[in-house]
Scaffold this motif. Structure first.
Motif, mmCIF file in Angstrom:
data_model
loop_
_atom_site.group_PDB
_atom_site.id
_atom_site.type_symbol
_atom_site.label_atom_id
_atom_site.label_comp_id
_atom_site.label_asym_id
_atom_site.label_seq_id
_atom_site.Cartn_x
_atom_site.Cartn_y
_atom_site.Cartn_z
ATOM 1 N N ALA A 278 0.996 -1.219 0.071
ATOM 2 C CA ALA A 278 -0.109 0.055 0.393
ATOM 3 C C ALA A 278 0.815 1.006 0.349
ATOM 4 N N TYR A 279 2.551 0.819 0.842
ATOM 5 C CA TYR A 279 3.064 2.432 0.545
ATOM 6 C C TYR A 279 3.574 2.492 -0.761
ATOM 7 N N CYS A 280 3.667 1.091 -1.767
ATOM 8 C CA CYS A 280 4.842 1.081 -2.651
ATOM 9 C C CYS A 280 3.511 2.226 -3.289
ATOM 10 N N ALA A 281 2.409 1.856 -3.307
ATOM 11 C CA ALA A 281 1.630 1.701 -4.596
ATOM 12 C C ALA A 281 1.996 3.802 -4.704
ATOM 13 N N VAL A 282 1.598 3.863 -3.719
ATOM 14 C CA VAL A 282 1.717 5.571 -4.061
ATOM 15 C C VAL A 282 3.120 6.240 -3.766
ATOM 16 N N THR A 283 4.297 5.899 -3.388
ATOM 17 C CA THR A 283 5.370 6.118 -3.265
ATOM 18 C C THR A 283 6.190 5.541 -4.675
ATOM 19 N N ARG A 284 6.051 4.433 -5.336
ATOM 20 C CA ARG A 284 7.164 4.467 -6.064
ATOM 21 C C ARG A 284 6.041 3.312 -7.185
ATOM 22 N N LEU A 285 5.004 3.185 -6.986
ATOM 23 C CA LEU A 285 4.246 2.855 -8.182
ATOM 24 C C LEU A 285 3.749 4.466 -8.816
ATOM 25 N N VAL A 286 3.438 5.216 -8.413
ATOM 26 C CA VAL A 286 2.306 6.276 -9.064
ATOM 27 C C VAL A 286 3.109 6.924 -9.294
ATOM 28 N N PRO A 287 4.203 7.235 -8.896
ATOM 29 C CA PRO A 287 5.652 8.269 -9.736
ATOM 30 C C PRO A 287 5.722 7.644 -11.167
ATOM 31 N N PRO A 288 6.393 6.592 -11.529
ATOM 32 C CA PRO A 288 6.868 6.750 -12.697
ATOM 33 C C PRO A 288 5.629 6.484 -13.566
ATOM 34 N N VAL A 289 4.884 6.114 -13.258
ATOM 35 C CA VAL A 289 3.558 6.311 -14.053
ATOM 36 C C VAL A 289 3.354 7.910 -14.751
ATOM 37 N N VAL A 290 3.053 8.969 -13.286
ATOM 38 C CA VAL A 290 3.157 9.977 -13.996
ATOM 39 C C VAL A 290 4.193 10.627 -15.191
ATOM 40 N N VAL A 291 5.597 10.277 -14.487
ATOM 41 C CA VAL A 291 6.355 10.738 -15.554
ATOM 42 C C VAL A 291 6.009 10.692 -16.837
ATOM 43 N N GLY A 292 6.106 8.420 -17.007
ATOM 44 C CA GLY A 292 5.981 8.555 -18.209
ATOM 45 C C GLY A 292 4.720 8.628 -19.234
ATOM 46 N N ALA A 293 3.750 9.543 -18.021
ATOM 47 C CA ALA A 293 2.474 9.636 -18.726
ATOM 48 C C ALA A 293 2.440 11.260 -19.462
ATOM 49 N N LEU A 294 3.490 12.307 -18.501
ATOM 50 C CA LEU A 294 3.539 13.337 -18.938
ATOM 51 C C LEU A 294 4.466 13.664 -20.068
ATOM 52 N N LEU A 295 5.412 13.017 -20.260
ATOM 53 C CA LEU A 295 6.174 13.082 -21.290
ATOM 54 C C LEU A 295 6.289 12.106 -22.682
ATOM 55 N N PHE A 296 5.676 11.677 -22.927
ATOM 56 C CA PHE A 296 5.986 10.354 -23.883
ATOM 57 C C PHE A 296 3.729 9.891 -24.334
ATOM 58 N N PRO A 297 3.878 9.851 -25.230
ATOM 59 C CA PRO A 297 2.551 8.575 -25.535
ATOM 60 C C PRO A 297 2.045 7.328 -24.336
ATOM 61 N N PHE A 298 0.986 8.288 -24.708
ATOM 62 C CA PHE A 298 0.070 7.185 -22.813
ATOM 63 C C PHE A 298 -0.934 6.338 -23.497
ATOM 64 N N ARG A 299 -1.080 5.372 -23.343
ATOM 65 C CA ARG A 299 -2.639 4.208 -23.079
ATOM 66 C C ARG A 299 -2.862 4.084 -21.848
ATOM 67 N N TRP A 300 -3.793 4.923 -21.276
ATOM 68 C CA TRP A 300 -4.742 4.680 -20.195
ATOM 69 C C TRP A 300 -6.288 3.749 -20.609
ATOM 70 N N PRO A 301 -6.443 2.789 -19.038
ATOM 71 C CA PRO A 301 -7.524 1.891 -19.391
ATOM 72 C C PRO A 301 -8.656 3.001 -19.873
ATOM 73 N N THR A 302 -9.058 1.994 -20.420
ATOM 74 C CA THR A 302 -10.987 2.235 -20.116
ATOM 75 C C THR A 302 -11.571 2.594 -18.744
ATOM 76 N N PRO A 303 -12.331 3.263 -18.779
ATOM 77 C CA PRO A 303 -13.386 3.172 -16.995
ATOM 78 C C PRO A 303 -13.114 2.231 -16.631
ATOM 79 N N GLU A 304 -13.434 1.334 -17.679
ATOM 80 C CA GLU A 304 -14.390 -0.002 -16.897
ATOM 81 C C GLU A 304 -13.839 -1.111 -16.493
ATOM 82 N N ARG A 305 -12.763 -0.501 -16.948
ATOM 83 C CA ARG A 305 -10.820 -1.200 -16.862
ATOM 84 C C ARG A 305 -10.306 -0.547 -15.258
#
Length: 265
Positions: A118-145
């Protein structure tokens, strides 16, 4: 097997607090994941650029970028290369104290691991995803996924815990399982889908790997996120291995406690 109660939730909260104290290690680990994410992305995008049509096994640029950054975030979340906390306590003999405590050792360790995740989800999982989404083309899941991805991510932690528990429990018989730990660390990076997506492998290798728990640790939550492959077959594979490994861990622990042998006597 005891039902989960307030004690397990307190252990999970303790696991969260324990890992939240290592702030400098968290920052260093996150920065390292981002740097290696850039390197991995450069290599895979070069491979895509050389491939006919700019696609490999259904992965285009956006899917590949998402695969890389989500994988970098999942590394610490699932503790991909394992840990040796239980193995060290078995070698030192401290596990005897753990076995005398009024708890179920496997469930106690699982509760603590869920708090860590739970701690790593906030501090280790989210930041790299945010970096990738801000700087490069990114594929987000559909709302139901999104809810299915959250379930898949939790199942990935459960499968990883089951594998790590069995690897650590081997110390009851081996006394020193560092060779097993090294082999596990090398194998997981390749077979779980970290190095390259498993769809890049030959068909026979993909077929064989999906009969193992390895893809459930990393490839499965990534597939759910980017919408690759069969959704329910992927999650079903994770559920099967989460249950199977938990039961295997219970059997291994039950056999181990009948005759506990530690170094020194």
């Amino acid at each position: 097997m005891r039902a989960w109660g307030s004690s397990q939730f307190r252990l999970a909260a303790a696991g969260f607090r324990r890992y939240s104290t290592y702030r400098q290690a968290m920052i260093a680990g996150t920065a390292t994941n981002v740097v290696f994410g850039l390197l991995r992305m450069a290599v895979l995008l070069a491979a895509l650029d050389a491939a006919p049509g700019g696609r490999i096994a259904g992965y285009d640029v956006a899917a590949t970028v998402t695969y890389v950054w989500l994988g970098q975030g999942l590394l610490a979340f699932v503790v991909l290369w394992g840990d040796a906390a239980l193995a060290n306590r078995i070698r030192s003999g401290d596990v005897v104290v753990d076995l005398y405590r009024p708890w179920d050792l496997q469930q106690a360790l699982l509760a603590e691991d869920l708090g860590r995740a739970a701690y790593c989800a906030v501090t280790r999982l989210v930041p790299p995803v945010v970096v990738g989404a801000l700087l490069f083309p990114f594929r987000w899941p559909t709302p139901e996924r999104w809810p299915v991805f959250l379930v898949s991510a939790v199942l990935a932690v459960l499968v990883s815990f089951g594998m790590r528990f069995l690897v650590n429990a081997s110390t009851f018989w081996l006394l020193d399982n560092r060779g097993v730990m090294a082999l596990y660390g090398v194998a997981t990076g390749i077979l779980c889908g970290l190095t390259v997506p498993l769809d890049f492998f030959p068909e026979w290798a993909r077929f064989a790997l999906w009969f193992t728990p390895m893809p459930a640790i990393m490839q499965s939550p990534i597939d759910v996120f980017i919408g690759h492959g069969s959704l329910w077959l992927t999650v079903g594979h994770q559920v099967f291995w989460a249950v199977a490994l938990f039961l295997a861990g219970r059997l291994a622990l039950a056999r181990a406690v009948r005759k506990v042998v530690v170094q020194g006597g």
